[in-house]
Design an enzyme around this catalytic site. Structure first.
Site, short mmCIF file in Angstrom:
data_model
loop_
_atom_site.label_atom_id
_atom_site.label_comp_id
_atom_site.label_asym_id
_atom_site.label_seq_id
_atom_site.Cartn_x
_atom_site.Cartn_y
_atom_site.Cartn_z
N GLU A 44 0.66 -1.13 -0.11
CA GLU A 44 0.10 0.21 -0.12
C GLU A 44 0.95 1.22 0.05
OE1 GLU A 44 -0.10 -1.17 4.27
OE2 GLU A 44 0.83 -1.67 2.33
N ASP B 24 -0.40 -3.96 5.01
CA ASP B 24 0.03 -4.16 6.42
C ASP B 24 -0.73 -5.50 7.02
OD1 ASP B 24 1.57 -2.28 6.49
OD2 ASP B 24 0.28 -0.64 7.41
N ASP C 245 -2.89 -6.07 9.36
CA ASP C 245 -4.15 -5.80 9.98
C ASP C 245 -5.54 -5.75 9.25
OD1 ASP C 245 -3.86 -3.56 8.96
OD2 ASP C 245 -3.19 -2.17 10.45
N GLU D 134 -7.23 -2.96 8.51
CA GLU D 134 -7.11 -2.05 7.20
C GLU D 134 -6.28 -2.99 6.06
OE1 GLU D 134 -9.25 0.62 7.06
OE2 GLU D 134 -9.83 0.05 9.07
N TYR E 93 6.31 -4.19 12.92
CA TYR E 93 4.93 -3.50 12.65
C TYR E 93 4.53 -2.62 13.76
CZ TYR E 93 0.27 -2.83 10.85
OH TYR E 93 -0.77 -2.05 10.33
N ARG F 288 1.64 -1.18 14.75
CA ARG F 288 -0.03 -1.23 15.49
C ARG F 288 -0.13 -2.38 15.93
NH1 ARG F 288 -0.13 1.48 10.62
NH2 ARG F 288 -0.35 3.79 10.99
N HIS G 187 0.88 -9.98 16.11
CA HIS G 187 1.92 -9.21 15.94
C HIS G 187 2.67 -9.45 17.00
CE1 HIS G 187 -0.39 -8.03 12.49
NE2 HIS G 187 -1.17 -7.31 13.34
#
Length: 781
Positions: free
Chosen positions: A9, A82, A84, A86, A335, A337, A381
């Site tokens: 992304e 990513d 997650d 999103e 990562y 988040r 994660h």
């Protein structure tokens, strides 16, 4: 020709992956989400199980076309946004487009897609390339190649959890917001999570307003023993029952007034001070776990003064890759988040070797320190850590801007310290009897630094830490001490502190509101909507925030409720785990919400129709001025309207006094040479001639940047669809235009004459260089 296509992304992430994957892989970037719910309407069919309608985001049609064309030429497509919710949504929509463009016309594929496709099986083209999901927690050669070697299918539960959150937020925002437009003013918004944050801030402000400060006193005795140094002991209570007894353990019942202090001072006149008890013990302080998202934001705020938005923007760049000269781009952290404290075995082995090399075996525990994640944490994660101990902060310093280095140094030290031995202190407590009163002194000496050789904990008034105590002399029980001075001091109780970014994130986390990916956006949104303002690093609600919060709490008590919001977060987690259907979760919310909304439309107070009297007089007719609400917020109006149409904008001083805001004069009218003044219209401020209605000349206000093509002023304009953009004032002679607001600041990296303000769903507004190859970004000032 490349045999495989990898889609991420971010262009920065794409550059880093190119270094690791070689010529057999083509790397493209979607530049964030490619599809979303429409902005102009609800986009959710509430009558048919909340079926969403997605549209291609403006400006992404060419991106999709390039990706689809590239996918036709390869055997395998790896979707690597990513790891997650999103990222899974981006991957899902990319897969739909790649599949859809194999079977549909180009026009249909880039317009709209119905949400029922999202409930089907994983999108996969019947012909053409195979589509896989590649996920990695860090952008290193080992992790990326491992993800490509062992790809997975798209995760339908993860996607549905994201979709359910998006629809839930859309139902709340797009159905409550129009109610606020009707009752208060246009442009207001309500959000399922952001409104809770505003409520928390408003409730703290109410506590501050209601607080009444009370006087209290403390008393210190400065004493000296047979050996130096002198030291101070604090009065903690009486040795006999009486009208005043302080609790020595927690300091309750302080001295109430000076009269009580004077009585004690008189009683202490001439008495001996006896060291009645000496207590010595060893105390250990354990290291903290490596960072999770919320704790990184809190520590960066306390130690570095960074906002949550700035922290996440810098962390994103550290994760996606920093250019290391001859090494090329290198992903420096995992990562960012996450709410898990888990660390991979490879990383543990590496950091344990590093600790022995740098600090010796005495600093290394026999077994790795294992930290338990908080209840309900998603353990997908690892914690936030450096990708390799080879990239020490001092080694990478020359490749980073100062703020990025500060954040990386913080992450590095916290991780290394988390795997070290505890710090050890020798703590001494002296209890001293002075007549009928008991004094106490506490001191400690660092015996073994342990993890404190690397990392010191942040200190903040919102965080209770062990205070550094003074060094005490080596005295014995029974010693008579010499009184050097008695030090009474007056204090006043203080109201609870207003929330800082750090303490608000901590509160949201404790209440179970929001998730690692949302904290920065929440804090950004409530400020951009002007519901709260930050003063000296603390949040205070605006009058608009207090008004809207009061209306929402009154009419939507079940939704504007921390427990309800936390429960919805739990249900979304259940959807992600596959234990709950996303449609069922939405039905359980929407049925009672519908009834509450219908009732609020009837019962909510119409603020627009209200008026508040003031002490100000109309400059035209001397009648009282009143505060009314209009399309653009509060304004002053003559109470005799419509007979007298005098209006003024106004401000409030620190004490809340109403002050008329004089109209700002900016330049001269080109048509009649009269002064031009700033006025507000439905699309914001503009310049108008003071001779109106005789002269009706108006023009847009320059943004302070020269057109890069012709050097005329750049001004704010609107497209025929009403969307704001920025273009040359000489249009149509000059066709320069930008969707992003230009800022009169030179890029510090490439020296482009101006920067632009952009927006991301993950970090909110940020500032960037318009030159894509430059890549410079920072938080707005």
């Amino acid at each position: 020709m490349a045999k495989s296509l990898v889609i991420v992304e971010s262009p920065a992430k794409a550059r880093t992956l190119k270094k690791y994957l070689g010529r057999n892989f083509q790397i493209l970037a979607s530049v964030g989400h490619i599809k979303d719910l429409p902005k102009s309407k609800l986009g959710v069919d509430v009558e048919h199980d909340f079926e969403p309608t997605y549209e291609v985001i403006r400006g992404k049609a060419q991106v999709i076309k390039d990706i689809v064309e590239a996918a036709k030429k390869v055997d395998v497509v790896y979707l690597a946004p990513d790891p997650d919710r999103e990222g899974e949504a981006i991957a899902w929509h990319l897969a739909e487009e790649i599949k859809g463009n194999k079977t549909k016309s180009k026009k249909k594929a880039t317009k709209k897609t119905k949400g029922k496709k999202a409930k089907a099986e994983t999108p996969e083209a019947s012909s053409g390339p195979k589509i896989y999901r590649a996920m990695f927690n860090e952008i290193t050669e080992r992790a990326v190649k491992e993800a490509i070697a062992h790809p997975t299918d798209l995760n339908v539960h993860l996607y549905e959890a994201q979709q359910a959150r998006r629809i839930l937020d859309r139902l709340v925002g797009y159905q409550i917001s129009p109610l606020l437009w009707d009752k208060v003013r246009r442009g207001l918004s309500a959000g399922r999570v952001q409104s809770i944050a505003v409520r928390i801030i408003c409730e703290r402000e109410a506590e501050v307003d209601a607080f009444k400060s009370e006087e209290y006193w403390s008393l210190l005795a400065k004493l000296e023993g047979k050996i130096p140094p002198s030291f101070e002991a604090k009065l903690i209570g009486t040795l006999k029952e009486g009208p005043w007894v302080m609790d020595p353990k927690n300091g309750k019942n302080p001295l109430p007034n000076k009269g009580k202090v004077d009585t004690i001072l008189k009683a202490l006149d001439g008495v001996k001070f006896l060291l009645s008890k000496v207590t010595k013990k060893e105390r250990k302080r354990n290291p903290l776990a490596p960072f999770i998202t919320s704790q990184l934001q809190q520590d960066a705020a306390r130690k570095l003064g960074f906002t949550a938005k700035k922290t996440m923007m810098l962390a994103q760049r550290l994760y996606e890759g920093v250019d290391m000269g001859e090494e090329g781009p290198v992903g420096l952290i995992t990562y960012m988040r996450t709410d898990s404290t888990r660390i991979s075995q490879t990383a543990l082995d590496e950091v344990r070797d590093y600790i022995v090399q740098q600090y010796g075996k005495t600093h290394l525990p026999d077994q790795p320190n294992i930290y338990k994640s908080k209840k309900g944490a998603q353990d997908a994660h690892e914690a936030i850590r450096p990708t390799s101990t080879d990239w020490a902060p001092e080694k990478v310093a020359s490749f980073m801007e100062p703020d990025m280095l500060k954040l990386y140094d913080l992450i590095w030290k916290r991780f290394v310290a988390s795997q070290m031995n505890p710090a050890e202190f020798d703590q001494t407590t002296l209890d001293i009897e002075g007549g009928d009163y008991l004094f106490r002194a506490t001191g400690s000496v660092l015996k073994f630094p342990g993890f404190m050789a690397v990392y010191l904990e942040a200190k903040d008034e919102d965080v209770k830490e062990d205070e550094e105590a003074e060094l005490l002399p080596d005295l014995k029980e029974g010693d008579i001490l010499k009184l050097l001075e008695l030090l009474p001091k007056q204090h006043f109780t203080e109201p609870p502190p207003r929330y800082s970014e750090a303490s608000l994130v901590k509160t949201l986390e404790e209440l179970g509101i929001g998730r690692p990916s949302t904290y920065a956006a929440i804090l950004s949104n409530i400020q951009e909507k002007e519901y709260v303002a930050k003063n000296e690093g603390r949040f205070k609600p605006t009058s608009l925030g207090v008004l809207v919060n009061g209306l929402l709490v009154q009419h939507f008590p079940g939704i504007l409720n921390a427990q309800f919001t936390a429960q919805m977060e739990k249900e979304l987690d259940d959807v992600e785990e596959g234990s709950r259907k996303w449609v069922d979760a939405l039905h359980s919310f929407y049925t009672p919400f519908q009834a509450t909304l219908a009732k609020a439309k009837v019962e909510m107070k119409d603020i627009k129709a209200m008026q508040i009297e003031t002490d100000l007089k109309c400059r035209q007719c001397s009648n009282p001025m009143v505060i009314r609400w209009g399309r653009f917020g509060e304004y002053l109006s003559c109470s005799k309207y419509p007979e007298c149409k005098t209006t003024h904008e106004f401000t409030r001083d620190e004490k809340g006094k109403i002050l008329i805001q004089e109209q700002e004069v900016k330049g001269e009218c080109e048509k009649c040479a009269s002064p031009m003044i700033v006025k507000r219209g439905r699309f914001g401020p503009f310049l108008a001639c003071t001779k109106y209605p005789e002269c009706k000349n108006t023009k847009a206000i320059p943004v302070g940047v020269a057109c890069p093509k012709c050097k005329a002023d750049v001004v704010q304009r609107r497209s025929h669809r009403g969307k704001v953009f920025y273009g040359c004032s000489k249009y149509p002679a000059c066709d320069f235009a930008s969707w992003n607001r230009p800022l009169p600041q030179e890029c510090p990296q490439c020296h482009h004459p101006f920067l632009v303000e952009k927006y991301s769903q993950k970090v909110g507004a940020f500032v960037a260089c318009p030159q894509k190859e430059c890549g410079y970004t920072k938080e707005p000032e």
